[in-house]
Design an enzyme around this catalytic site. Structure first.
Site, short mmCIF file in Angstrom:
data_model
loop_
_atom_site.label_atom_id
_atom_site.label_comp_id
_atom_site.label_asym_id
_atom_site.label_seq_id
_atom_site.Cartn_x
_atom_site.Cartn_y
_atom_site.Cartn_z
N GLU A 191 5.71 1.08 -39.81
CA GLU A 191 6.24 2.13 -38.94
C GLU A 191 5.34 2.43 -37.75
OE1 GLU A 191 6.25 2.27 -42.24
OE2 GLU A 191 8.35 2.51 -42.80
N HIS A 214 11.87 11.71 -49.89
CA HIS A 214 12.94 11.13 -49.06
C HIS A 214 13.93 12.16 -48.55
CE1 HIS A 214 11.63 7.21 -50.44
NE2 HIS A 214 12.65 6.61 -49.86
C1 LIG Z 1 6.98 3.85 -45.54
C2 LIG Z 1 8.34 3.49 -45.99
N1 LIG Z 1 9.13 2.82 -45.16
C3 LIG Z 1 10.38 2.46 -45.55
C4 LIG Z 1 10.82 2.80 -46.79
C5 LIG Z 1 12.23 2.41 -47.21
N2 LIG Z 1 12.17 1.34 -48.21
C6 LIG Z 1 12.18 1.63 -49.51
S1 LIG Z 1 11.95 0.29 -50.44
C7 LIG Z 1 11.84 -0.69 -49.10
C8 LIG Z 1 11.58 -2.14 -49.28
C9 LIG Z 1 10.28 -2.36 -49.93
O1 LIG Z 1 10.16 -3.69 -50.27
P1 LIG Z 1 9.03 -4.19 -51.21
O2 LIG Z 1 7.75 -3.52 -50.89
O3 LIG Z 1 9.00 -5.66 -51.12
O4 LIG Z 1 9.43 -3.72 -52.66
P2 LIG Z 1 10.76 -4.02 -53.48
O5 LIG Z 1 11.72 -2.93 -53.12
O6 LIG Z 1 11.21 -5.35 -53.11
O7 LIG Z 1 10.36 -3.90 -54.89
C10 LIG Z 1 12.01 0.03 -47.95
C11 LIG Z 1 12.02 -0.53 -46.60
C12 LIG Z 1 9.97 3.52 -47.62
N3 LIG Z 1 10.36 3.92 -48.84
N4 LIG Z 1 8.74 3.85 -47.22
#
Ligand SMILES: Cc1ncc(C[n+]2csc(CCOP(=O)(O)OP(=O)(O)O)c2C)c(N)n1
Lengths: 325, 326, 392
Positions: free
Chosen positions: B60, B129
């Site tokens: 971000e 959230h």
């Molecule tokens: C700082 C932040 N940015 C965006 C999000 C929204 N978000 C939640 S899960 C996710 C994907 C995360 O992917 P990863 O770290 O690979 O974990 P996975 O969900 O695949 O287990 C996003 C973009 C968030 N929760 N926190």
């Protein structure tokens, strides 16, 4: 080639993976029925990681996870009843209903969430390791996160701090290939995650996260090294989530065929096959486990259903510590 | 006239602006292949290609800062941050860079970046959230802060923001994306200077914006049944705020109730209330009342979540109290 | 070399805006000349210079907000202390007179009628605003709000009298209100008030006034207020302890008698400028001074000294139809005289009941400065003076 587990050990691993799988399948169903709300991130396909890795941790070691943490909580020993009640938002839940699916906490089992800001818990793990180091405790802090977190500044800041101060922290990266809809290659200039991690001057290994035995063996080795004072380490579990990122996800970003391909490596049947081939387990073992898990699960659902809603008068409880309470 | 959803209205503006000006591009997490976490940019990757619909990693601070940088060299970036909660990771870029560069440079450079983010509670997403951080951004000189509450504004304000030479932060309440509304043909341009009188009335002014407009309007309708004529102000532009319209309305009704989802203490509603007390004091016939977020991180279960954010019944009760029917 | 500094025009004044310079470098000024206009919480005030000489330099631009004590101009002093301050002041051309409200004594700085003596009237800001705009005393209004608070809707019903013109700025009013609030809050916080009152037969005084007015040309005619003020001054001469200031834990008596005299402004707000040397002036002079003062107060052109140097304040609620007023002392003064409405009452004269014109006079005294005994003597002296108007 890692040594295969004995029967008791194998039964344990299989049981845990089946518990997670069935629990989450039921959660998906309960979500559709409106019993569980908010975001629901399922771990289906990734069960071998939590199951294998957590065996390497002792009861005093600390555990931090993401919002995709139901499996970790169950394997860690948080009763299924309490986890399910939390999914429902009932006050009998492990976080008294306040957190829901994304925020499972159990201080008794040293589970520090359930963290839903990607990479937000990595600095916390560093601090917990720092505290242990300063107090001279031999504990390890294990911090699980998805590969998506590696793009955040907090990942890099945490890795550097932990390495700089030689803190007893395990950076456990569950690489399921996608951060929501973004494939690793679309988010990282260097997709070899161990190369990035190693640049901070800490051991970094990668392991097949679909192989529960390999997960456990590798994790144990690296945790033992940390506990022996070797400083932090990074481990990548290569895995795959079989379902959507959360319940709302049209999965426009990947082919069905790709998912099907990965399903062939489903950690549960493949482990069972190996164990049967090694004459360690039988199909009947699985049937027996399934029956026990079904029983545990229906009890957990009944427990959650019977759970109670926290009174609205208590809305502002636990914003601050109530001294003397 | 056609009926569109708020989400479609945002998408209309994205498409129109991208067609109209090739300097416009959209970037953010999952805006491309995934179609946007709230599906606002669904289909745009196919239409405009990867260069202009840019999926970013979870970075971000990095990509918001990059949007600011691109704006410095003449681009017109639209940066989407999934939710305001994650924008906290980019707060440094927005506040220390976007909001200050023009001033620090003695007016030599400007930052025409548009930063969109969803805000608000109501989806049981718990304490990391669900929050409303409008107060953070409206606190900062150098930023313009918008809070569309209608489909016309969802489209029009995004287009107007792109025409603005300064950094604009747009809050889209997540509860509004599925809301349907009438979009006139051709869709009208809107200004970024005025609050809107969403409903005229004479007994009490209900001041709100964004996601709270619906409940506030419901409250006004319920009040009308009880013979109380409530005026509803949709502030639209939270900074710089159209105080004249607020004061004019208060001068007419002599009573004000502010409805805002953010926490009450030190919040957006606190500033509105303070300004009325300072500058429209002599117009008041009753204390200003606020219906705002309860002082608690928003909990997961629906009954507690709803209890922590403004409800129609609370708006009605506050209005009844100030008109003396409490 | 003398410095002309931002004057402190009141205990609560911390800063002022230099609105206008009335002199330029090189101009000769005499002691008492008005050389600048300063904007304060209480309105625009003309300020005079305290030394004679030639303006060397103006140190502050018009429009500058400056703390009290800041040097505004440098003056090269001349040896000639020729002109008397009062002469200098009178020499200043006064602005063309405006039609003045028929009575010179609108509500006092701190009117507080019996009904509210136990606590202040509860009224919403909007009600207060409307009341000030329409000249309605909130005291008499029945409130329909919570705890009986007066709301905006209650005021029009109570507004029997003609409205004053609308204020152009709410802000000004607010500033004025704040200034009054500050002074009054301080008074009630610091000054232990005692209250005395008595009814005085003013039939003779009013009859004398009517006869006198009938025999002189209009410019020389007097309002009753002039007689009241002269009577107060005469009473002060007999009981001087009520005339002065409480400062540094001591009563400092004042030789001159400058009577503060409340003027309500258009659109609300009030000031209580001083009529200087009330005892020294003839009733006709006083009448003129009063007219001038009201005009200038309403144009926002009061002189600094007039704002601060009243030695005792007289508040009159008679025009508001209020029969009795117990005032709040304007600090650092040590007393306030309250005059009620003149009413016809059955009154015993020489053993017979007769209908007489009676006015209630009150004294609120600062108990730190003097006691009820002194106050009683003062009220008696005032009653005596009112019964012998010719002597005034
Ligand atoms: C700082 C932040 N940015 C965006 C999000 C929204 N978000 C939640 S899960 C996710 C994907 C995360 O992917 P990863 O770290 O690979 O974990 P996975 O969900 O695949 O287990 C996003 C973009 C968030 N929760 N926190």
């Amino acid at each position: 080639m890692t040594a295969l587990p004995g029967r008791g050990h194998a039964l344990h691993l299989l049981t845990q993976m089946v518990r997670i799988r069935r629990f989450e399948e039921r959660c998906a169903e309960l979500y559709s029925a409106g019993k569980i709300r908010g975001f629901l991130h399922l771990y289906i396909g990734e069960e071998a990681v939590a199951t294998g890795a957590l065996r390497a941790l002792g009861p005093d070691d600390a555990l931090l996870c993401t919002y995709r943490e139901h499996g970790h909580a169950l394997v860690r020993g948080v009763p299924m009843n309490k986890v399910m009640a939390e999914m429902f938002g009932k006050q009998e839940g492990c976080s008294r209903g306040r957190g829901g699916s994304m925020h499972l906490f159990d201080a008794e089992h040293r589970l520090y969430g359930g963290n839903a800001i990607v990479a937000g818990h990595l600095p916390l793990a560093v601090g917990m390791g720092l505290g242990d180091q300063m107090a001279g405790r031999q504990r390890v802090t294990a911090c699980f996160f998805g590969e998506g977190a590696i793009a955040e500044g907090e990942f890099h800041e945490s890795m550097n701090l932990a390495a700089l101060w030689k803190l007893p922290v395990l950076f456990a990266c569950e690489n399921n290939g996608y951060a929501m809809g973004t494939a690793l290659a679309r988010s990282e200039s260097q997709t070899a995650l161990t190369v990035k991690a190693a640049s901070y001057g800490m051991p970094a290994v990668s392991v097949d996260g679909m192989d529960v035995v390999a997960v456990e063996t590798e994790t144990r080795a690296i945790v033992d090294a940390i506990r022996a004072g070797g400083g932090p380490a990074f481990i990548e579990y290569k895995t795959y989530r079989f379902r959507a990122h959360s319940m709302f996800d049209a999965e426009l970003y990947r082919d069905k065929a790709e998912v099907d391909e990965h399903r062939k490596r489903d950690p549960i049947p493949s482990f069972l096959r190996r164990m049967i081939a090694a004459n360690t387990l039988t199909e009947e073992d699985l049937a027996h486990i399934e029956a026990k898990v079904a029983e545990e699960l229906s009890e957990a659902v009944a427990f959650a259903e019977a759970g109670t809603w926290e009174p609205i008068e208590e809305l502002t409880r636990d914003v601050y510590t109530e001294v003397g309470a | 006239m056609s009926e569109v959803t708020f989400r479609e209205a945002v998408r209309m503006a994205l498409r129109e602006s991208m067609h109209a000006d090739e300097r416009v591009f959209l970037m953010g997490e999952d805006v491309g292949r995934y179609g946007g976490s709230y599906a606002c940019s669904m289909g745009l990757l196919e239409e405009f290609g990867e260069a202009r619909i840019r999926d970013t990693p979870l970075s971000e601070s990095g990509f918001v800062g990059a949007g600011i940088g691109a704006a410095l060299v003449g681009m017109k970036p639209i940066v989407e941050v999934m939710t305001v909660n994650f924008s906290l990771l980019a707060l440094d870029q927005i506040i220390n860079n976007a909001a200050t560069l023009r001033h620090m440079s003695g007016g030599q450079v400007n930052v025409p970046v548009v930063i969109r983010m969803s805000t608000g509670a109501g989806k049981q997403l718990a304490a990391q959230h669900s929050h409303s951080w409008e107060a953070f951004y409206t606190h900062v000189p150098g930023l313009k802060v918008l809070s569309p509450a209608t489909v016309v504004d969802a489209r029009g304000m995004l287009l107007a923001a792109l025409d603005d030479p300064d950094p604009v932060v747009i809050f889209e309440h997540s509860g509004l994306y599925n809301m349907k509304g009438e979009m006139p043909e051709p869709p009208p341009a809107v200004d970024l200077t005025h609050a809107r009188v969403a409903r005229e009335g004479t007994d009490v002014t209900l001041i709100t914006h964004g996601g709270c407009l619906r409940r506030t309007t419901e409250a006004a309708a319920a009040l009308a049944e009880r013979g109380i004529s409530a005026e509803v102000l949709d502030l639209r532009v939270l900074r710089p705020l159209d105080w004249n319209t607020v004061f004019e309305s208060v001068a007419k009704t002599h009573r004000a109730v502010i409805v805002d989802e953010g926490w009450k203490s030190w919040g957006f509603s606190a500033e509105v209330s303070a300004r009325i007390a300072e500058d429209a004091f002599w117009m008041l016939d009753a204390p200003v009342r606020r219906v705002a977020g309860v002082e608690v991180p928003i909990p997961y279960p629906t009954h507690l979540e709803q209890a922590s954010i403004p409800q129609t019944a609370q708006v009605i009760a506050a209005a009844l109290e100030v008109v003396g029917h409490g | 070399m003398g410095d002309f500094v931002m004057p402190s025009l009141g205990a609560d004044m911390e800063r002022g805006i230099l609105n206008e310079w009335l002199v330029k470098p090189g101009d000769a000024v005499a002691k008492g000349d008005i050389i600048a206009v300063v904007e304060t919480d209480k309105g625009a005030i003309e300020v005079e210079v305290w030394s004679a000489g030639v303006i060397e330099e103006l140190c502050v631009d018009e429009g500058t907000d400056t703390p009290v004590g800041t040097v505004l101009a440098r003056i090269r002093e001349t040896e000639n202390p020729a002109s008397e301050p009062s002469a200098a002041a009178t020499a200043t051309p006064s602005p063309p007179p405006e039609p003045v409200a028929t009575t010179p004594a609108p509500p006092a700085p701190a009117p507080s009628a019996p009904a509210e003596a136990r606590g202040r009237v509860m009224a919403s800001p909007w009600a207060r605003h409307l009341a000030a705009e329409r000249g309605v005393a909130l005291t008499g209004v029945t409130g329909s709000g919570p705890l009986g608070a007066v709301l905006g809707r209650d005021v029009p019903a109570a507004a029997a009298k003609t409205a004053h013109p609308k204020p152009d700025k709410v802000d000004q009013l607010a500033a004025m209100r704040r200034a009054v609030a500050k002074a009054m809050a301080r008074s009630k916080r610091e000054i232990p008030h005692y209250y005395l009152g008595t009814d005085v037969d003013v039939t003779g005084a009013l009859a004398w006034l009517a006869r006198r007015n009938a025999s002189v040309p209009p410019p020389e005619r007097l309002l009753p207020a002039v007689i009241w003020l002269k009577a107060v001054a005469a009473a002060i001469r007999k009981v001087p302890q009520v005339n002065g200031f409480w400062q540094d834990d001591a009563l400092r008596l004042s030789e001159p008698i400058h009577l503060g005299f409340a003027v309500s402004l258009r659109g609300g707000g009030l000031v209580a400028p001083a009529l200087h040397d009330v005892d020294q002036r003839t009733p006709v002079e006083l009448m003129r001074a009063m007219t001038d003062l009201v005009t200038r107060a309403r144009r926002g052109r009061l002189r600094g000294a007039e704002m601060t140097d009243a030695t005792l304040t007289v508040t009159s609620m008679g025009e508001r139809g209020v029969e009795r007023v117990d005032g709040v002392i304007y600090p650092p003064q040590v007393a306030i005289v309250g005059l009620g409405k003149v009413v016809e009452r059955p009154w015993v004269v020489d053993g017979e009941v007769a209908v007489r014109k009676v006015m209630h006079v009150s004294l609120a005294g600062d108990h730190r400065a003097h006691d009820g005994h002194t106050g009683g003597l003062f009220l008696n002296a005032l009653a005596d003076a009112l019964s012998a108007p010719e002597a005034l």
